[in-house]
Write a protein that holds these residues in place. Structure first.
Motif, mmCIF file in Angstrom:
data_model
loop_
_atom_site.group_PDB
_atom_site.id
_atom_site.type_symbol
_atom_site.label_atom_id
_atom_site.label_comp_id
_atom_site.label_asym_id
_atom_site.label_seq_id
_atom_site.Cartn_x
_atom_site.Cartn_y
_atom_site.Cartn_z
ATOM 1 N N ILE A 1 5.362 18.440 -15.701
ATOM 2 C CA ILE A 1 5.186 18.567 -17.149
ATOM 3 C C ILE A 1 4.232 19.718 -17.460
ATOM 4 N N LEU A 2 3.184 19.826 -16.673
ATOM 5 C CA LEU A 2 2.260 20.945 -16.858
ATOM 6 C C LEU A 2 2.990 22.274 -16.653
ATOM 7 N N GLY A 3 3.807 22.335 -15.613
ATOM 8 C CA GLY A 3 4.559 23.558 -15.321
ATOM 9 C C GLY A 3 5.654 23.852 -16.334
ATOM 10 N N ALA A 4 6.121 22.816 -17.018
ATOM 11 C CA ALA A 4 7.176 23.003 -18.022
ATOM 12 C C ALA A 4 6.662 23.772 -19.231
ATOM 13 N N ASN A 5 5.362 23.760 -19.413
ATOM 14 C CA ASN A 5 4.755 24.530 -20.497
ATOM 15 C C ASN A 5 5.409 24.246 -21.848
ATOM 16 N N GLY A 6 5.696 22.969 -22.093
ATOM 17 C CA GLY A 6 6.255 22.578 -23.382
ATOM 18 C C GLY A 6 7.763 22.657 -23.486
ATOM 19 N N ALA B 1 13.414 12.394 -15.769
ATOM 20 C CA ALA B 1 14.566 11.799 -15.088
ATOM 21 C C ALA B 1 14.291 11.677 -13.592
ATOM 22 N N SER B 2 13.691 12.698 -13.021
ATOM 23 C CA SER B 2 13.353 12.661 -11.602
ATOM 24 C C SER B 2 12.330 11.558 -11.323
ATOM 25 N N PHE B 3 11.361 11.402 -12.195
ATOM 26 C CA PHE B 3 10.357 10.350 -12.066
ATOM 27 C C PHE B 3 11.022 8.971 -12.090
ATOM 28 N N LYS B 4 11.927 8.769 -13.041
ATOM 29 C CA LYS B 4 12.630 7.481 -13.147
ATOM 30 C C LYS B 4 13.447 7.188 -11.892
ATOM 31 N N LYS B 5 14.135 8.198 -11.375
ATOM 32 C CA LYS B 5 14.892 8.023 -10.131
ATOM 33 C C LYS B 5 13.961 7.676 -8.982
ATOM 34 N N GLY B 6 12.832 8.356 -8.927
ATOM 35 C CA GLY B 6 11.850 8.085 -7.883
ATOM 36 C C GLY B 6 11.314 6.669 -7.952
ATOM 37 N N ASN C 1 2.144 9.328 -5.880
ATOM 38 C CA ASN C 1 2.748 10.640 -5.624
ATOM 39 C C ASN C 1 3.763 11.010 -6.701
ATOM 40 N N LEU C 2 4.557 10.044 -7.127
ATOM 41 C CA LEU C 2 5.528 10.298 -8.196
ATOM 42 C C LEU C 2 4.823 10.675 -9.496
ATOM 43 N N TYR C 3 3.763 9.955 -9.801
ATOM 44 C CA TYR C 3 2.991 10.252 -11.007
ATOM 45 C C TYR C 3 2.425 11.667 -10.953
ATOM 46 N N ASN C 4 1.854 12.014 -9.817
ATOM 47 C CA ASN C 4 1.286 13.359 -9.668
ATOM 48 C C ASN C 4 2.352 14.439 -9.791
ATOM 49 N N ALA C 5 3.521 14.189 -9.213
ATOM 50 C CA ALA C 5 4.622 15.152 -9.319
ATOM 51 C C ALA C 5 5.071 15.293 -10.769
ATOM 52 N N SER D 1 0.823 -1.201 0.000
ATOM 53 C CA SER D 1 0.000 0.000 0.000
ATOM 54 C C SER D 1 0.865 1.263 0.000
ATOM 55 N N ALA D 2 1.899 1.266 0.834
ATOM 56 C CA ALA D 2 2.815 2.415 0.888
ATOM 57 C C ALA D 2 3.525 2.596 -0.455
ATOM 58 N N TYR D 3 3.903 1.486 -1.068
ATOM 59 C CA TYR D 3 4.567 1.538 -2.377
ATOM 60 C C TYR D 3 3.616 2.138 -3.422
ATOM 61 N N GLN D 4 2.380 1.685 -3.438
ATOM 62 C CA GLN D 4 1.401 2.203 -4.396
ATOM 63 C C GLN D 4 1.163 3.701 -4.177
ATOM 64 N N THR D 5 1.123 4.118 -2.926
ATOM 65 C CA THR D 5 0.964 5.541 -2.623
ATOM 66 C C THR D 5 2.148 6.341 -3.146
ATOM 67 N N GLN D 6 3.350 5.798 -2.965
ATOM 68 C CA GLN D 6 4.547 6.488 -3.453
ATOM 69 C C GLN D 6 4.516 6.621 -4.979
ATOM 70 N N ILE D 7 4.104 5.573 -5.662
ATOM 71 C CA ILE D 7 4.014 5.625 -7.123
ATOM 72 C C ILE D 7 2.987 6.679 -7.550
#
Length: 64
Positions: free
Chosen positions: A27-32, A42-47, A18-22, A10-16
């Motif tokens: 990506i939304l904030g990157a504005n393209g 890269a941060s997502f992959k590390k997470g 959270n990573l997805y949401n981040a 459950s904790a692992y699924q929550t972490q995933i």
């Protein structure tokens, strides 16, 4: 599956989640901007790797 294993999963699924949401927000904030998107990915992959490592360590510790 034991209660401890269920809690770890459950904790692992929550972490995933959270990573997805981040990633989504970054990506939304990157504005393209391709560089910002690459940094977010890269941060997502590390997470993901970190979360998998912690899950494996927790399961191993629980089994001892």
């Amino acid at each position: 599956m034991t209660t401890v294993e269920k809690a770890i999963e459950s904790a692992y699924q929550t972490q995933i989640t959270n990573l997805y949401n981040a990633l989504s927000q970054a990506i939304l904030g990157a504005n393209g901007d391709a560089e910002d998107i690459a940094v977010a990915e890269a941060s997502f992959k590390k997470g993901l790797a970190f979360a998998a490592d912690i899950k494996a360590r927790a399961l191993n510790a629980a089994a001892q």
